[in-house]
Write an enzyme that holds these catalytic residues in place. Sequence first.
Site, PDB file in Angstrom:
ATOM      1  N   SER A  63       0.843  -1.189   0.000  1.00 51.37           N
ATOM      2  CA  SER A  63       0.000   0.000   0.000  1.00 51.37           C
ATOM      3  C   SER A  63       0.879   1.240   0.000  1.00 51.37           C
ATOM      4  O   SER A  63       1.679   1.443   0.919  1.00 51.37           O
ATOM      5  CB  SER A  63      -0.889  -0.015   1.246  1.00 51.37           C
ATOM      6  OG  SER A  63      -1.254   1.295   1.570  1.00 51.37           O
ATOM      7  N   ILE A 109       0.035   3.505   3.077  1.00 49.50           N
ATOM      8  CA  ILE A 109       0.639   3.141   4.369  1.00 49.50           C
ATOM      9  C   ILE A 109       2.141   3.423   4.333  1.00 49.50           C
ATOM     10  O   ILE A 109       2.710   3.926   5.284  1.00 49.50           O
ATOM     11  CB  ILE A 109       0.350   1.657   4.709  1.00 49.50           C
ATOM     12  CG1 ILE A 109      -1.157   1.476   4.930  1.00 49.50           C
ATOM     13  CG2 ILE A 109       1.121   1.213   5.946  1.00 49.50           C
ATOM     14  CD1 ILE A 109      -1.604   0.046   5.170  1.00 49.50           C
ATOM     15  N   LYS A 116      31.268   0.054   5.323  1.00 52.96           N
ATOM     16  CA  LYS A 116      31.220   0.058   6.781  1.00 52.96           C
ATOM     17  C   LYS A 116      32.195  -1.005   7.283  1.00 52.96           C
ATOM     18  O   LYS A 116      32.064  -2.184   6.953  1.00 52.96           O
ATOM     19  CB  LYS A 116      29.788  -0.263   7.224  1.00 52.96           C
ATOM     20  CG  LYS A 116      29.636  -0.508   8.708  1.00 52.96           C
ATOM     21  CD  LYS A 116      28.188  -0.776   9.080  1.00 52.96           C
ATOM     22  CE  LYS A 116      28.079  -1.222  10.517  1.00 52.96           C
ATOM     23  NZ  LYS A 116      26.698  -1.560  10.896  1.00 52.96           N
ATOM     24  N   THR A 118      21.109  -5.189  12.942  1.00 51.10           N
ATOM     25  CA  THR A 118      20.832  -6.598  12.691  1.00 51.10           C
ATOM     26  C   THR A 118      19.506  -6.882  11.973  1.00 51.10           C
ATOM     27  O   THR A 118      19.271  -8.012  11.564  1.00 51.10           O
ATOM     28  CB  THR A 118      20.821  -7.370  14.022  1.00 51.10           C
ATOM     29  OG1 THR A 118      20.155  -6.586  15.011  1.00 51.10           O
ATOM     30  CG2 THR A 118      22.220  -7.684  14.469  1.00 51.10           C
TER      31      THR A 118
HETATM   32  C1  LIG Z   1      14.635   3.452  14.178  1.00 48.66           C
HETATM   33  C2  LIG Z   1      14.993   2.292  13.308  1.00 48.66           C
HETATM   34  C3  LIG Z   1      16.275   2.190  12.787  1.00 48.66           C
HETATM   35  C4  LIG Z   1      16.641   1.079  12.019  1.00 48.66           C
HETATM   36  N1  LIG Z   1      17.931   0.961  11.566  1.00 48.66           N
HETATM   37  C5  LIG Z   1      18.297  -0.181  10.945  1.00 48.66           C
HETATM   38  C6  LIG Z   1      19.639  -0.380  10.513  1.00 48.66           C
HETATM   39  O1  LIG Z   1      20.494   0.494  10.630  1.00 48.66           O
HETATM   40  N2  LIG Z   1      19.952  -1.551   9.942  1.00 48.66           N
HETATM   41  C7  LIG Z   1      19.034  -2.545   9.762  1.00 48.66           C
HETATM   42  O2  LIG Z   1      19.391  -3.627   9.281  1.00 48.66           O
HETATM   43  N3  LIG Z   1      17.746  -2.340  10.085  1.00 48.66           N
HETATM   44  C8  LIG Z   1      17.362  -1.209  10.680  1.00 48.66           C
HETATM   45  N4  LIG Z   1      16.062  -1.034  11.022  1.00 48.66           N
HETATM   46  C9  LIG Z   1      15.065  -2.024  10.632  1.00 48.66           C
HETATM   47  C10 LIG Z   1      14.709  -1.873   9.172  1.00 48.66           C
HETATM   48  O3  LIG Z   1      14.218  -0.584   8.922  1.00 48.66           O
HETATM   49  C11 LIG Z   1      13.648  -2.897   8.805  1.00 48.66           C
HETATM   50  O4  LIG Z   1      14.050  -4.157   9.246  1.00 48.66           O
HETATM   51  C12 LIG Z   1      13.504  -2.986   7.317  1.00 48.66           C
HETATM   52  O5  LIG Z   1      13.286  -1.742   6.767  1.00 48.66           O
HETATM   53  C13 LIG Z   1      12.380  -3.903   6.944  1.00 48.66           C
HETATM   54  O6  LIG Z   1      11.144  -3.299   7.195  1.00 48.66           O
HETATM   55  P1  LIG Z   1       9.874  -4.076   6.714  1.00 48.66           P
HETATM   56  O7  LIG Z   1       9.967  -4.291   5.250  1.00 48.66           O
HETATM   57  O8  LIG Z   1       9.705  -5.258   7.592  1.00 48.66           O
HETATM   58  O9  LIG Z   1       8.668  -3.095   7.080  1.00 48.66           O
HETATM   59  P2  LIG Z   1       8.186  -1.713   6.388  1.00 48.66           P
HETATM   60  O10 LIG Z   1       9.291  -0.956   5.779  1.00 48.66           O
HETATM   61  O11 LIG Z   1       7.350  -1.033   7.435  1.00 48.66           O
HETATM   62  O12 LIG Z   1       7.233  -2.175   5.214  1.00 48.66           O
HETATM   63  C14 LIG Z   1       5.915  -2.633   5.453  1.00 48.66           C
HETATM   64  C15 LIG Z   1       5.184  -2.774   4.133  1.00 48.66           C
HETATM   65  O13 LIG Z   1       3.917  -3.370   4.360  1.00 48.66           O
HETATM   66  C16 LIG Z   1       2.908  -2.624   3.691  1.00 48.66           C
HETATM   67  N5  LIG Z   1       1.640  -2.802   4.416  1.00 48.66           N
HETATM   68  C17 LIG Z   1       1.418  -2.798   5.753  1.00 48.66           C
HETATM   69  N6  LIG Z   1       0.119  -3.009   6.026  1.00 48.66           N
HETATM   70  C18 LIG Z   1      -0.505  -3.176   4.822  1.00 48.66           C
HETATM   71  C19 LIG Z   1      -1.848  -3.424   4.423  1.00 48.66           C
HETATM   72  N7  LIG Z   1      -2.830  -3.560   5.303  1.00 48.66           N
HETATM   73  N8  LIG Z   1      -2.101  -3.510   3.101  1.00 48.66           N
HETATM   74  C20 LIG Z   1      -1.124  -3.391   2.166  1.00 48.66           C
HETATM   75  N9  LIG Z   1       0.177  -3.153   2.498  1.00 48.66           N
HETATM   76  C21 LIG Z   1       0.465  -3.036   3.795  1.00 48.66           C
HETATM   77  C22 LIG Z   1       3.436  -1.196   3.728  1.00 48.66           C
HETATM   78  O14 LIG Z   1       2.840  -0.399   2.761  1.00 48.66           O
HETATM   79  C23 LIG Z   1       4.922  -1.455   3.422  1.00 48.66           C
HETATM   80  O15 LIG Z   1       5.094  -1.609   2.032  1.00 48.66           O
HETATM   81  C24 LIG Z   1      15.671   0.088  11.754  1.00 48.66           C
HETATM   82  C25 LIG Z   1      14.372   0.222  12.225  1.00 48.66           C
HETATM   83  C26 LIG Z   1      14.026   1.311  13.007  1.00 48.66           C
HETATM   84  C27 LIG Z   1      12.617   1.426  13.516  1.00 48.66           C
END
Ligand SMILES: Cc1cc2nc3c(=O)[nH]c(=O)nc-3n(C[C@H](O)[C@H](O)[C@H](O)COP(=O)(O)OP(=O)(O)OC[C@H]3O[C@@H](n4cnc5c(N)ncnc54)[C@H](O)[C@@H]3O)c2cc1C
Length: 497
Positions: free
Chosen positions: A38, A41, A77, A341
Amino acid sequence: MKPMERVVILGGGSAGWMAAAMLARMLGPSLVITLVESEQIGTVGVGEAAIPPLQLFNQALGLSEAEFMSATAASIKLGIQFEGWGGAGERYMHAFGQVGKDLGLTPFHHYWLQAGEETERFWDYSLNEQAARAGRVLLPSPPQGKMLGGLVHAYHFDAHRYAQTLRRYSERLGVRRVAGEVVRVPLCPDSGQIQALELADGQRIEGELFIDCSGFAGRLIEQALGSGFEDWGHWLPCDRAWAVPCEGAESIAPYTRSIAREAGWQWQIPLQHRIGNGLVFSSRFQDEQSAKESLLANLPGKPLAEPKLLRFRTGRRRQPWLRNCVALGLASGFLEPLESTSIHLVQSGIMRLLKLFPNHGPMDSLAAEYNRQSQREFEQVRDFLILHYHLNRRDEPLWQHCRSMSLPDSLSHKLVLFAEQGRVLRDSDELFTEVAWVQVMLGQGLRPQQAHPLAAALSPAERRDYLGHLRTIVMGTLQGMPSHRAFLQRYCPQAKE
Ligand SMILES: Cc1cc2nc3c(=O)[nH]c(=O)nc-3n(C[C@H](O)[C@H](O)[C@H](O)COP(=O)(O)OP(=O)(O)OC[C@H]3O[C@@H](n4cnc5c(N)ncnc54)[C@H](O)[C@@H]3O)c2cc1C
């Protein structure tokens, strides 16, 4: 037994596109892969520092290092510099790669301990730390450094550009992307398995296996299936972060900075075109407004956007694989970014899923094994993070609390073994190496009472020769390295967006 035919991934952040790319690459045309995301989102939009195994992930995709670095404006890094964790003015590095060289069965740090005051700092025997401090990088490493394992590197990179690169890659391999918000998740009345994702515009996307990469919400694993969450906030008290990019400087540090602050810590992650910054803090010990002010007052350059606030809970999903749903990324749990991590945990979750990939049919035994391995991995990383907080030597209330809090038994045992005997206990498949543990423990002031008796096999003169020889190798290897920026310009200048 029918083979799996349709996999549906929910989420288009780093986790979703990493999963789509790797499944498409490994399982190829036999599988129909659909990714739903989405745009309203959006993604979490942080996560820019990695650890060395990401190289293997990109290699498995056939993505060359220079291509990846150029597409994501990445820098090198070599480790993480921790500043102020051991008290004001103190700093040390968790450098990747070896420090010195083990002799036979005896890890190097025991020889260093035996030498006592008569030798250099522990890190003066680390090629990575010395290159990081000098701001120099060369890959592959100059041949002189081979005996010390050469430079071991990871990346700082633009996570959004990485996800976009993987999206193009996945779509070329036939992954279908559907834009829209999932509003209903019907379950099979008999098995409780997910049948389909229903979108706000009325589309229905069916599949046999669902991968939940929906971020903190855990739209499938938690909201639809109720996996449960094990909260580790009592050990890792930070639950908020402000993040903001700022202008970069002429010289690009080849390491992440982690600077301890009043109620948390600040990161600085230098990329080719900007520096990523953030302040991770505990809302029990600092309010959001004052944390934001603290971050803005301590930026290394002009901010390029409004700071963004992220609220999170530290812990893990109790069953990351439940019925026909596997959660990856933030949907599976979150350990704060102190040792970068999270993206690695996405990577290892994908590789574990591939090893245990199911046919279309019962999958409970595979899920149980997946969950067992993933629990162990999360707990091992958790202990390493708690170590940093617990061994601090600061005065503010958060830090006093962390010094006196009770620890997981697994970590207490490790600390006693090191303090009394200088030994590091770890499982052979643990992510963090023995020398990683040694660096954080020594760096934050825990010096063992004694060294391994085998280290006494070298006479003082032989030990001096050995340590001197290692120093000569480190210094000689550094001579042949250009500055980090010069290396990046030659090897992987950032691509135009
Ligand atoms: C403060 C912070 C610092 C970080 N720093 C690091 C770092 O230095 N190194 C590292 O390895 N990791 C880091 N991370 C973690 C890293 O950002 C995440 O592990 C990585 O970006 C993966 O995120 P994700 O894809 O799981 O979730 P998100 O990026 O949140 O993606 C979620 C996806 O799901 C979709 N979605 C959700 N609900 C729905 C729905 N109902 N319908 C349709 N789509 C939906 C959204 O649109 C989006 O596309 C950090 C995290 C935080 C919070």
